[in-house]
Scaffold this active site. Sequence first.
Site, PDB file in Angstrom:
ATOM      1  CG  ASP A   9      -1.473  -0.072  13.031  1.00 26.16           C
ATOM      2  OD1 ASP A   9      -2.651  -0.290  12.677  1.00 26.16           O
ATOM      3  OD2 ASP A   9      -0.666   0.603  12.348  1.00 26.16           O
TER       4      ASP A   9
ATOM      5  CG  HIS B 184     -28.456   8.274 -15.432  1.00 23.41           C
ATOM      6  ND1 HIS B 184     -27.412   7.454 -15.841  1.00 23.41           N
ATOM      7  CD2 HIS B 184     -28.728   9.112 -16.467  1.00 23.41           C
ATOM      8  CE1 HIS B 184     -27.093   7.780 -17.096  1.00 23.41           C
ATOM      9  NE2 HIS B 184     -27.873   8.783 -17.499  1.00 23.41           N
TER      10      HIS B 184
ATOM     11  CB  VAL C 211      -0.946   0.004   1.212  1.00 20.06           C
ATOM     12  CG1 VAL C 211      -2.043   1.008   1.012  1.00 20.06           C
ATOM     13  CG2 VAL C 211      -1.559  -1.364   1.421  1.00 20.06           C
TER      14      VAL C 211
HETATM   15  P1  FAD Z   1      -0.474   4.857  15.657  1.00 19.52           P
HETATM   16  O1  FAD Z   1      -1.197   5.733  14.738  1.00 19.52           O
HETATM   17  O2  FAD Z   1       0.837   4.297  15.229  1.00 19.52           O
HETATM   18  O3  FAD Z   1      -0.309   5.651  17.005  1.00 19.52           O
HETATM   19  C1  FAD Z   1       0.383   5.155  18.112  1.00 19.52           C
HETATM   20  C2  FAD Z   1       0.814   6.343  18.963  1.00 19.52           C
HETATM   21  O4  FAD Z   1       1.310   5.839  20.194  1.00 19.52           O
HETATM   22  C3  FAD Z   1       1.952   7.173  18.353  1.00 19.52           C
HETATM   23  O5  FAD Z   1       1.690   8.531  18.534  1.00 19.52           O
HETATM   24  C4  FAD Z   1       3.165   6.751  19.176  1.00 19.52           C
HETATM   25  O6  FAD Z   1       4.132   7.781  19.283  1.00 19.52           O
HETATM   26  C5  FAD Z   1       2.520   6.502  20.525  1.00 19.52           C
HETATM   27  N1  FAD Z   1       3.243   5.590  21.400  1.00 19.52           N
HETATM   28  C6  FAD Z   1       3.746   4.360  21.121  1.00 19.52           C
HETATM   29  N2  FAD Z   1       4.267   3.799  22.232  1.00 19.52           N
HETATM   30  C7  FAD Z   1       4.098   4.719  23.223  1.00 19.52           C
HETATM   31  C8  FAD Z   1       4.424   4.722  24.600  1.00 19.52           C
HETATM   32  N3  FAD Z   1       5.027   3.674  25.186  1.00 19.52           N
HETATM   33  N4  FAD Z   1       4.130   5.814  25.324  1.00 19.52           N
HETATM   34  C9  FAD Z   1       3.511   6.893  24.744  1.00 19.52           C
HETATM   35  N5  FAD Z   1       3.171   6.937  23.443  1.00 19.52           N
HETATM   36  C10 FAD Z   1       3.459   5.856  22.706  1.00 19.52           C
HETATM   37  N6  FAD Z   1      -4.617   3.566   7.371  1.00 19.52           N
HETATM   38  C11 FAD Z   1      -5.830   3.809   6.843  1.00 19.52           C
HETATM   39  O7  FAD Z   1      -6.819   3.302   7.353  1.00 19.52           O
HETATM   40  N7  FAD Z   1      -5.977   4.631   5.755  1.00 19.52           N
HETATM   41  C12 FAD Z   1      -4.916   5.213   5.153  1.00 19.52           C
HETATM   42  O8  FAD Z   1      -5.079   5.945   4.173  1.00 19.52           O
HETATM   43  C13 FAD Z   1      -3.627   4.969   5.680  1.00 19.52           C
HETATM   44  N8  FAD Z   1      -2.549   5.532   5.118  1.00 19.52           N
HETATM   45  C14 FAD Z   1      -1.319   5.310   5.659  1.00 19.52           C
HETATM   46  C15 FAD Z   1      -0.217   5.871   5.042  1.00 19.52           C
HETATM   47  C16 FAD Z   1       1.049   5.660   5.553  1.00 19.52           C
HETATM   48  C17 FAD Z   1       2.233   6.302   4.883  1.00 19.52           C
HETATM   49  C18 FAD Z   1       1.196   4.873   6.733  1.00 19.52           C
HETATM   50  C19 FAD Z   1       2.562   4.667   7.353  1.00 19.52           C
HETATM   51  C20 FAD Z   1       0.112   4.286   7.348  1.00 19.52           C
HETATM   52  C21 FAD Z   1      -1.158   4.490   6.806  1.00 19.52           C
HETATM   53  N9  FAD Z   1      -2.290   3.907   7.363  1.00 19.52           N
HETATM   54  C22 FAD Z   1      -3.519   4.133   6.825  1.00 19.52           C
HETATM   55  C23 FAD Z   1      -2.201   3.044   8.553  1.00 19.52           C
HETATM   56  C24 FAD Z   1      -2.575   3.855   9.804  1.00 19.52           C
HETATM   57  O9  FAD Z   1      -1.710   4.956   9.919  1.00 19.52           O
HETATM   58  C25 FAD Z   1      -2.478   2.973  11.034  1.00 19.52           C
HETATM   59  O10 FAD Z   1      -3.267   1.818  10.859  1.00 19.52           O
HETATM   60  C26 FAD Z   1      -2.965   3.740  12.261  1.00 19.52           C
HETATM   61  O11 FAD Z   1      -2.226   4.904  12.453  1.00 19.52           O
HETATM   62  C27 FAD Z   1      -2.852   2.856  13.504  1.00 19.52           C
HETATM   63  O12 FAD Z   1      -3.388   3.558  14.578  1.00 19.52           O
HETATM   64  P2  FAD Z   1      -2.921   3.272  16.064  1.00 19.52           P
HETATM   65  O13 FAD Z   1      -3.630   4.274  16.909  1.00 19.52           O
HETATM   66  O14 FAD Z   1      -3.055   1.842  16.370  1.00 19.52           O
HETATM   67  O15 FAD Z   1      -1.347   3.571  16.099  1.00 19.52           O
HETATM   68  P1  NAD Z   2       2.277  -3.899   2.929  1.00 17.69           P
HETATM   69  O1  NAD Z   2       2.176  -5.113   3.758  1.00 17.69           O
HETATM   70  O2  NAD Z   2       1.062  -3.292   2.370  1.00 17.69           O
HETATM   71  O3  NAD Z   2       3.242  -4.169   1.696  1.00 17.69           O
HETATM   72  C1  NAD Z   2       4.558  -4.600   1.856  1.00 17.69           C
HETATM   73  C2  NAD Z   2       4.991  -5.266   0.564  1.00 17.69           C
HETATM   74  O4  NAD Z   2       6.372  -5.491   0.653  1.00 17.69           O
HETATM   75  C3  NAD Z   2       4.324  -6.623   0.349  1.00 17.69           C
HETATM   76  O5  NAD Z   2       3.829  -6.688  -0.974  1.00 17.69           O
HETATM   77  C4  NAD Z   2       5.450  -7.615   0.591  1.00 17.69           C
HETATM   78  O6  NAD Z   2       5.335  -8.790  -0.192  1.00 17.69           O
HETATM   79  C5  NAD Z   2       6.653  -6.790   0.171  1.00 17.69           C
HETATM   80  N1  NAD Z   2       7.911  -7.217   0.776  1.00 17.69           N
HETATM   81  C6  NAD Z   2       8.121  -7.645   2.042  1.00 17.69           C
HETATM   82  N2  NAD Z   2       9.448  -7.884   2.231  1.00 17.69           N
HETATM   83  C7  NAD Z   2      10.059  -7.593   1.066  1.00 17.69           C
HETATM   84  C8  NAD Z   2      11.413  -7.618   0.638  1.00 17.69           C
HETATM   85  N3  NAD Z   2      12.401  -7.988   1.462  1.00 17.69           N
HETATM   86  N4  NAD Z   2      11.690  -7.233  -0.639  1.00 17.69           N
HETATM   87  C9  NAD Z   2      10.695  -6.846  -1.483  1.00 17.69           C
HETATM   88  N5  NAD Z   2       9.399  -6.809  -1.125  1.00 17.69           N
HETATM   89  C10 NAD Z   2       9.090  -7.162   0.136  1.00 17.69           C
HETATM   90  O7  NAD Z   2       3.103  -2.868   3.836  1.00 17.69           O
HETATM   91  P2  NAD Z   2       3.375  -1.307   3.672  1.00 17.69           P
HETATM   92  O8  NAD Z   2       3.166  -0.867   2.272  1.00 17.69           O
HETATM   93  O9  NAD Z   2       4.685  -1.085   4.333  1.00 17.69           O
HETATM   94  O10 NAD Z   2       2.253  -0.692   4.570  1.00 17.69           O
HETATM   95  C11 NAD Z   2       2.096  -1.122   5.918  1.00 17.69           C
HETATM   96  C12 NAD Z   2       0.672  -1.115   6.309  1.00 17.69           C
HETATM   97  O11 NAD Z   2       0.238   0.228   6.531  1.00 17.69           O
HETATM   98  C13 NAD Z   2      -0.297  -1.639   5.254  1.00 17.69           C
HETATM   99  O12 NAD Z   2      -0.365  -3.034   5.234  1.00 17.69           O
HETATM  100  C14 NAD Z   2      -1.571  -1.045   5.708  1.00 17.69           C
HETATM  101  O13 NAD Z   2      -2.072  -1.826   6.753  1.00 17.69           O
HETATM  102  C15 NAD Z   2      -1.133   0.317   6.226  1.00 17.69           C
HETATM  103  N6  NAD Z   2      -1.365   1.349   5.187  1.00 17.69           N
HETATM  104  C16 NAD Z   2      -2.644   1.535   4.753  1.00 17.69           C
HETATM  105  C17 NAD Z   2      -2.894   2.483   3.780  1.00 17.69           C
HETATM  106  C18 NAD Z   2      -4.294   2.654   3.298  1.00 17.69           C
HETATM  107  O14 NAD Z   2      -5.203   2.202   3.980  1.00 17.69           O
HETATM  108  N7  NAD Z   2      -4.520   3.287   2.154  1.00 17.69           N
HETATM  109  C19 NAD Z   2      -1.863   3.224   3.229  1.00 17.69           C
HETATM  110  C20 NAD Z   2      -0.577   2.990   3.684  1.00 17.69           C
HETATM  111  C21 NAD Z   2      -0.342   2.044   4.678  1.00 17.69           C
END
Ligand code: FAD
Ligand code: NAD
Length: 475
Positions: free
Chosen positions: A320, A452, A191
Amino acid sequence: MSDTFDVIVIGAGPAGYVAAIRAAQLGLKTAVVDAFVGKDGKQALGGTCLNIGCIPSKALLDSSKQFHNLTHNFALHGITADNPKIDIPTFTGRKDKIVKQFTGGVALLFKANKITSFFGKGKLLKGNQVEVTGNDGTKQTIAATNVILASGSVPIELPFAKFDGKHIVDNAGALDFSEVPKRLGVIGAGVIGLELGSVWKRLGSEVTIIEALPEFLAAADTDIAKTAAREFAKQGLDIKLNAKLSKAEIKGDEVHLTYNSEKDGEQSLVVDKLLVAVGRRAYTDGLLADDTGVKVDERGRIVVDEHCHTGVDGVWAIGDAVRGPMLAHKGSEEGVAVAELIAGKPGHVNLDMVPWVIYTEPEISWVGKTEKQLKDEGVPYKTGSFPFAANGRAVAMNEGVGMVKVIAHAETDRILGVHMVGPVVSELIHEAVVAMEFKGSSEDLARIVHAHPALSEVVHEAALAVDKRAIHKSN
Ligand code: FAD
Ligand code: NAD
């Protein structure tokens, strides 16, 4: 001991901050501990999603789409511009403003709901106490009847391609390049690789994505993945499947990659920046004292039951950091459910009904089972699909690409999965989610009046096609 609460949430991402707000709404005295430091060095609530994930990536996807349309699609409408340019500081600066607006919004919501916010690292101690260590090293201990662990996830680092923050970066680094990299390498066609690879490709980078698996987007429905792969190839995203990186060396301002391709053997590639996006791991570093009784599994995830309870009295975990898809909305719903369970109400999240969206162009979305999953489970099914190319609204938008596929049970007609690739399917998928949550059949969808011209007519026609009665294609 300074303070006692009904609920302490560790982590203010979309799982933790939503849990805290719902707990406060239910009259529980709530505190949140979060350690995330924003770009200004101050606390930034909202976790990965608001700071370096969902929100900033969507801001850049939108800006880069505008630029791509200007440089590639506007001429079709008779609109031309001389020498269009993109200013990268403005491009990333707009994203930073949006992030600040939303992280600040969470702080305001905390205030409005009388949630006490602690800035620092939280550690669960035995007996539902939490030790908070501030950035300056000062420690205090707070306690609660219930503690919700919502510590989120971090990117997986490859031992032979370690992040240096400049040349080899994770998602946070790839949101903030100071200029468009001429050559961008991406490890992982998942993703993040597809979304952030698309951002920089649209701005002019040559993007090569190296993916270890032989199959593209293995989690998606095969027809959807095939259509998406074809469109990405047309856009010039060079995706190398069945290819394994073995070395990434920084030489001057370049990264020299060696990878092994099943098709072509050992290959080398030189890029200016390398984004490693090979998945994320639950983050629990320093979260748990040794004697709390909270267990983590072999993948480092906090072990919970179907109600997000850890098995230790009053200790819950969501988002997560636990099993299930790593998606913001999944974590938020778990946060609501746990807050409600703590308040003595029913709370539950249906993990089988969590929609997935990939915000590429075309967008990809799905909910429920794929054909492959149903075949493996031996469930009899029938399908209906319909292309956006036959939809007036999509063609008028110049976005007549992709399809919707509805999968229904062969005997009961209950919808088992809906899969989409095409324009705005990030929104269209929710019609399917609602239908499926209400245990709807393909006939239910087929009998609902759709406006539509609208993109959602493609969902309607796909449902009709399950019974071979789509109107605007031969069945
Ligand atoms: P997080 O958002 O990771 O938050 C955890 C928080 O806890 C952080 O602020 C961290 O600093 C804090 N923390 C950790 N340990 C401690 C501690 N011991 N004490 C105090 N604070 C602590 N998901 C979607 O559904 N749609 C998307 O479009 C999407 N796009 C994404 C794009 C990217 C580039 C990435 C990296 C992820 C994306 N995701 C998306 C995934 C999404 O960001 C995560 O699934 C989501 O943020 C998880 O939420 P969370 O609250 O479990 O953890
Ligand atoms: P991902 O699991 O989506 O994709 C990782 C890819 O890397 C997989 O296709 C895997 O086969 C490949 N891979 C793993 N090891 C490898 C290696 N050594 N060499 C080459 N390819 C390898 O993980 P991501 O893109 O890092 O994103 C992490 C997670 O964050 C996603 O699974 C999703 O849960 C969340 N996310 C969600 C959104 C969204 O909802 N639009 C956007 C960004 C991230």
